[in-house]
Scaffold this active site. Structure first.
Site, PDB file in Angstrom:
ATOM      1  N   GLU A 274       0.822  -1.219   0.000  1.00 50.35           N
ATOM      2  CA  GLU A 274       0.000   0.000   0.000  1.00 50.35           C
ATOM      3  C   GLU A 274       0.851   1.261   0.000  1.00 50.35           C
ATOM      4  OE1 GLU A 274      -4.373  -0.838   1.938  1.00 50.35           O
ATOM      5  OE2 GLU A 274      -3.007   0.390   3.077  1.00 50.35           O
TER       6      GLU A 274
ATOM      7  N   HIS B  42       8.085 -26.768  -1.025  1.00 46.75           N
ATOM      8  CA  HIS B  42       7.475 -27.910  -1.706  1.00 46.75           C
ATOM      9  C   HIS B  42       6.329 -27.488  -2.616  1.00 46.75           C
ATOM     10  CE1 HIS B  42       9.734 -30.881   0.748  1.00 46.75           C
ATOM     11  NE2 HIS B  42       9.849 -29.802   1.510  1.00 46.75           N
TER      12      HIS B  42
ATOM     13  N   LYS C   1     -14.244   0.002  -4.028  1.00 45.56           N
ATOM     14  CA  LYS C   1     -15.347   0.366  -3.126  1.00 45.56           C
ATOM     15  C   LYS C   1     -16.417   1.124  -3.902  1.00 45.56           C
ATOM     16  CE  LYS C   1     -12.439   0.929   0.960  1.00 45.56           C
ATOM     17  NZ  LYS C   1     -11.912   1.883   1.916  1.00 45.56           N
TER      18      LYS C   1
HETATM   19  O1  PA5 Z   1      -3.693   1.202   5.518  1.00 42.19           O
HETATM   20  C1  PA5 Z   1      -4.840   1.588   5.460  1.00 42.19           C
HETATM   21  O2  PA5 Z   1      -5.126   2.739   5.772  1.00 42.19           O
HETATM   22  C2  PA5 Z   1      -5.982   0.673   5.031  1.00 42.19           C
HETATM   23  O3  PA5 Z   1      -5.585  -0.534   4.565  1.00 42.19           O
HETATM   24  C3  PA5 Z   1      -6.908   0.475   6.219  1.00 42.19           C
HETATM   25  O4  PA5 Z   1      -6.160  -0.032   7.276  1.00 42.19           O
HETATM   26  C4  PA5 Z   1      -8.069  -0.449   5.928  1.00 42.19           C
HETATM   27  O5  PA5 Z   1      -8.681  -0.105   4.713  1.00 42.19           O
HETATM   28  C5  PA5 Z   1      -9.082  -0.382   7.039  1.00 42.19           C
HETATM   29  O6  PA5 Z   1      -9.578   0.906   7.155  1.00 42.19           O
HETATM   30  P1  PA5 Z   1     -10.375   1.395   8.418  1.00 42.19           P
HETATM   31  O7  PA5 Z   1      -9.515   1.283   9.596  1.00 42.19           O
HETATM   32  O8  PA5 Z   1     -10.767   2.808   8.112  1.00 42.19           O
HETATM   33  O9  PA5 Z   1     -11.608   0.505   8.548  1.00 42.19           O
END
Ligand code: PA5
Length: 445
Positions: free
Chosen positions: A287, A308, A422
């Site tokens: 990310e 394996h 989303k």
């Molecule tokens: O790194 C990030 O910001 C995202 O991956 C969030 O952790 C994930 O989408 C969960 O989001 P939230 O904590 O708003 O539910």
């Protein structure tokens, strides 16, 4: 606490070229410290370990104690950065078979809100029937569909089974200070709640209540975890010389490998308990760096298990990969291979050896084979699986990630690409406010 060895990358890239990153790494570290780089409103993780107060720890421990005293099972509801850190630490430190033991010292920790599996949620709610369970609802935005959906089911079940008053005691919210549905619900219901700081993104939040509360509920020492992270905050600090700073060297080496065509980093462990550390790491680097059509693809394997299955590809497939091995120096327990009078399995050559010694030779043999096969290899050694080492490892990866993202030239602290699915999902589900998108997407089907 942690050592990093890049010797086995040096047939593929040169030491001089890694060294040549020194000034750029310094600039990246200065930008992090001074808040002058991209995404500078999300730097709350940088000195988080050393800024956690005794009062905060006491509050977390008290909330954990309430859950421990009142629950046999605690469900951690969250996704991405809102569950992977806690799961990584808990699974690294837990007895692999603890959940099977009849008499448990700590509540069983289960996870929800990280998928939309009807069968998964059905089976979870079935398992929870009649159980004294609680929920830690974790969402920074407070609006994530996966988590909100699971929490709606769990909240109702907890209230139905345990009554509103007890439910109020055993449901804890970790979310934004003011906004989002999770905050509104927590305030209305009067749940104990913790705040995720605005300036700490999900994937950097393991040392906030997001990680610390579930880890404390599971019975682990969060002070030791934090102290491991503090030691790494120092060891990776901006005044530590480049050659002695593991985060700097890791960031520089992986960028140099990437420049030389190594597009995929495989995080390798030789201890199955580290599986979720790799999952956490994949989110952290994926990310943070996968932007603007660039970034190393973070993959992971558990060895020797995956030797394996994936071993063939790694040994002889396309040469665009390198490996980073997390090696645990010492096992926590002692188990030797017994001698056998008949030796039908031919294993007497191992008799008297510790299982970990066999594992270490598999590790060494694999490293040499993969390097011979054209796969550069970095090695991170941690002393043992304990709170301090894991805390140090997590902070090391976070710091290196911030530096590495800046070396790559991206903003390591946003995740704009996560929104695309989303938007389509909401349009397809006719969420109010998505009428236009709904029409447009249906025209494409
Ligand atoms: O790194 C990030 O910001 C995202 O991956 C969030 O952790 C994930 O989408 C969960 O989001 P939230 O904590 O708003 O539910």
């Amino acid at each position: 606490m942690i050592t990093l060895n890049i010797e086995k990358t040096l047939g593929f890239i040169s030491k001089e070229n890694v060294q040549a990153y020194e000034n750029r790494v310094k600039d990246a570290m200065d930008a992090l410290e001074n808040g002058t780089g991209k995404g500078n409103d999300f730097l709350g993780w940088l000195h988080l370990p050393s800024s956690i107060t005794a009062e905060h720890i006491a509050e977390l421990k008290a909330a954990a104690q309430t859950l421990r005293e009142n629950c046999d099972v605690v469900v951690v509801a969250g996704i991405g950065g809102s569950y992977l850190g806690a799961r990584a630490v808990i699974e690294a430190l837990s007895n692999s078979f603890a959940w099977l033991q009849e008499k448990k010292d700590s509540p069983v920790i289960l996870y929800a809100g990280h998928n939309i599996g009807e069968d998964y949620l059905y089976e979870l709610t079935e398992y929870l029937k009649g159980k004294k369970f609680g929920v830690i609802n974790i969402s920074k935005s407070g609006t994530t569909t996966e988590t909100a959906l699971a929490f709606r089911l769990l909240k109702k079940q907890c209230e139905d089974q345990r009554g509103k008053d007890v439910a109020r005691k055993v449901i804890v919210a970790i979310t934004d200070a003011k906004k989002g549905a999770a905050r509104i619900t927590a305030d209305k219901e009067g749940y104990k709640s913790f705040i995720i700081p605005d300036n700490v993104g999900g994937r950097f939040s393991v040392l906030t209540p997001v990680g610390l509360l579930p880890i404390a509920v599971a019975g682990f020492d969060i002070e030791k975890l934090i102290s491991g992270a503090v030691s790494m905050e120092k060891a990776c600090g901006k005044d530590v010389p480049f050659a002695e700073n593991p985060a700097a060297i890791y960031a520089a080496t992986r960028n140099e490998l990437y420049k030389n065509g190594k597009k995929i980093e495989i995080l390798v462990n030789f201890n199955p308990k580290l599986h979720y550390v790799s999952e956490w790491w994949k989110q952290l680097y994926g990310e943070s760096e996968g932007k603007e059509h660039k970034g190393i693809f973070p993959a992971s394997v558990d060895f020797t298990t995956d030797l394996h299955s994936m071993g063939q590809w790694i040994q002889e497939g396309e040469r665009t990969i390198y490996e980073t091995v997390i090696s645990v120096a010492h096992a926590n327990y002692s188990l030797q291979v017994p001698s056998d009078g008949e030796n039908l399995d031919g294993l007497n050559f191992l008799a008297g050896k510790h299982v970990d010694e066999v594992n270490k030779m598999a590790e060494l043999g694999t490293q040499l084979a993969h390097v011979d096969g054209g796969v550069p290899n970095m090695r991170i050694v941690i002393p043992a699986l304990n709170e301090e080492s894991i805390g140090a490892l997590l902070y090391f990866f976070e710091k290196a990630c911030g530096i590495s993202g800046y070396l790559l030239g991206v903003n390591p602290f946003n995740q704009p690409g996560v929104e695309a699915y989303k938007k389509n999902m909401f349009a397809l589900l006719d969420k109010p406010g998505y009428e236009e998108e709904s029409k447009a997407i249906r025209a494409r089907l």
